[in-house]
Write a protein that holds these residues in place. Structure first.
Motif: not given
Lengths: 264, 265
Positions: A178-202
């Motif tokens: 399935c597709g997974v969209l997750l919100v995090s504020h901590d890149l270091h922990l998601v690093m290994a677990a994610t395919d793409r990162v979207l860095c958002l600030n507005g």
């Protein structure tokens, strides 16, 4: 940000803008989540992560922009906060059944899949922060989702539990495609677990593979200047909340606050 | 037993039975003050009923629904906190009701019976109405149960899972309005919410599931009606307050038998 993936997206938003009064919460944001990929939204507090999630879920109308969703897809949603009134006597079983009616055997399977097989008859109020997350995840999985949306799945979970949860999310993705969209504020922990990162600030500061994003000047500017501690913690691979008291500006609620803190 | 006591008992039990599960939702959703405000506005409904020459119960339901809608609309303005809005609506509608009733000089309204209830004056027609509306209310609540519980646990999650949130909430408000109109006869405007809340809070001490709590609240409500009427008969107490006192005593007893259950972590 142009999307490298040419497959049709499960859900996508193009040029999404959300204004609240005069304030722009989201400005011209493009996002897409495909089957069998994990996309992580990161950004400081107030950067519009939750708003973007709410737009994609159809809970909030964007001021401008186009939203597309593959026909007939089922979304499993795990919200950030869950405050069940103490007066409501709810067992885990009943909580699961609210999402979808299912025989007990299926409920057991779902709980097993998220690693808490013995909680079926437990009162909801006695669960720890991590257990609440897992039970909520089980409720989402019972719907056989094509897309899992997890808003700050690590809130109120201690650091060790966070690593386990990320591993679990990866396992689920692999098993269910399935597709997974997750919100995090901590890149270091998601690093290994994610395919793409979207860095958002507005707006979308940068997006791409996690190690690319972590080198991106805009990412460094955002997290380097606003949360001095966060970057340092990222490089040192420690718990991310140790410098909280020095940097009140953009820090999310401490994740390993009291395990029981969420049991309202 | 005198027939008027029997009628009071039957009517009171009928109302307590449908107030139980509804009261549970009011407690879970922290809507006690909302229920109170609706009840207060009921007096305006009584006044309007007389003024316009329509059925009083209909007047009550109409004003309760209007108040609920007014609240939803005012909430959108985001100017004031919910409890402030409720306070304004609650007390101004109660006062407006009193003023309107005072205006109608030709009409002699037994204000006390509306404020505190007059269950001993219940007639057979009232009983039929209570059982017809009560059955309908319970039927509606049975349909609403799952979606409403889902919204109570988490509104956004319910919406994502396809629960028709707005429709369910409106139906729930309508349900409260109807039940308040029914229950006014028993305990009166000022005490209606107590019959919703106290039995439900008492039931929480013993219930392990939402449904158990709803059913238990019904039974405890019926017991309170019985005990209250008994007290009213033996000691010549005003029946409405006697029922509420009985409910409060049951609540205290439940605290003593299962100490601290509510505060259990």
């Amino acid at each position: 940000m142009p999307d490298a993936d040419s497959r049709p997206a499960l859900v996508s938003g193009r040029e999404i803008s959300v204004r609240h009064g005069d304030r722009a919460i989201l400005d011209d944001v493009d996002i897409a989540v495909h089957r069998d990929e994990i996309v992580t939204l990161i950004g400081p507090n107030g950067s519009g992560k939750t708003t973007l999630i709410r737009v994609l879920l159809g809970l909030r109308k964007p001021t401008a922009g186009r939203l597309q969703r593959e026909d007939g897809i089922v979304i499993g949603y795990v919200p950030q906060h869950l405050q069940i009134d103490r007066t409501l006597p709810l067992t885990v079983r009943q909580f699961l059944l609210l999402g979808r009616r299912a025989p007990t055997e299926r409920l057991r399977q779902a709980l097993l899949e998220v690693g808490v097989p013995n909680l079926l008859t437990a009162p909801f109020h006695l669960l720890s922060g991590g257990e609440v997350r897992r039970v909520m995840l089980a409720r989402a999985l019972l719907r056989d989702p094509d897309l899992l949306v997890l808003d700050e799945p690590m809130a109120n979970v201690d650091v060790a539990g966070q690593a386990e949860l990320y591993a679990l999310i990866q396992t689920i993705r692999r098993r269910r495609r399935c597709g997974v969209l997750l919100v995090s504020h901590d890149l270091h922990l998601v690093m290994a677990a994610t395919d793409r990162v979207l860095c958002l600030n507005g707006h979308v500061c940068c997006s791409g593979r996690p190690d690319d994003v972590s080198q991106h000047p805009e990412y460094l500017a955002l997290f380097g200047s606003k949360v001095g501690g966060s970057l340092a913690v990222y490089t040192h691979h420690h718990g991310h909340d140790q410098d909280v008291s020095d940097a009140p500006v953009a820090v999310e609620p401490a994740a390993d606050r009291d395990r029981d803190a969420s049991h309202g | 037993m005198d027939s008027f006591i029997l009628r009071a008992l039957v009517a009171g039990a009928g109302i307590a039975a449908c107030m139980g599960p509804l009261g549970a939702f009011i407690v879970w959703r922290r809507m006690a003050y909302f229920g109170d405000s609706l009840a207060h506005s009921a007096l305006l409904g009584v006044a309007l009923g007389f003024l316009l020459g329509i059925n009083v119960s209909l007047g009550i339901v109409a004003t309760c629904v209007t108040l609920a809608v007014a609240l939803v609309v005012l909430r959108q303005q985001r100017g004031l906190a919910d409890d402030t809005l409720l306070g304004i609506l609650s007390h101004s509608s109660l006062s407006l009701g009193l003023v309107v009733i005072a205006f109608m000089e030709t009409l002699r309204v037994d204000l006390v019976s509306y404020l505190f209830g007059d269950i001993l004056a219940v007639g057979m027609v009232d009983i039929y109405i209570i059982f017809a509306c009560g059955t309908a209310a319970i039927g509606l609540l049975a349909v609403l149960w799952r979606p409403l519980l889902s919204i109570t646990v988490h509104e956004d999650l319910a919406r994502v899972e396809g629960v028709p949130v707005l429709r369910t909430q409106i139906a729930f408000m309508l349900l409260i309005a109807i039940v308040i109109a029914l229950a006014m006869k028993v305990v009166g405007i000022l005490l209606v919410t107590s019959l919703l809340i106290i039995p439900a809070a008492t039931a929480r001490q013993f219930a392990r599931t939402p449904l158990q709590m709803g059913i238990l609240a019904s039974l405890i409500g019926c017991l309170a009606v019985g005990l209250g009427l008994q007290g009213s008969l033996v000691w010549d107490l005003p029946s409405g307050p006697a029922i509420v006192v009985a409910a409060a005593v049951l609540f205290c007893v439940s605290l003593a038998t299962r100490p601290g259950r509510i505060w259990l972590r």
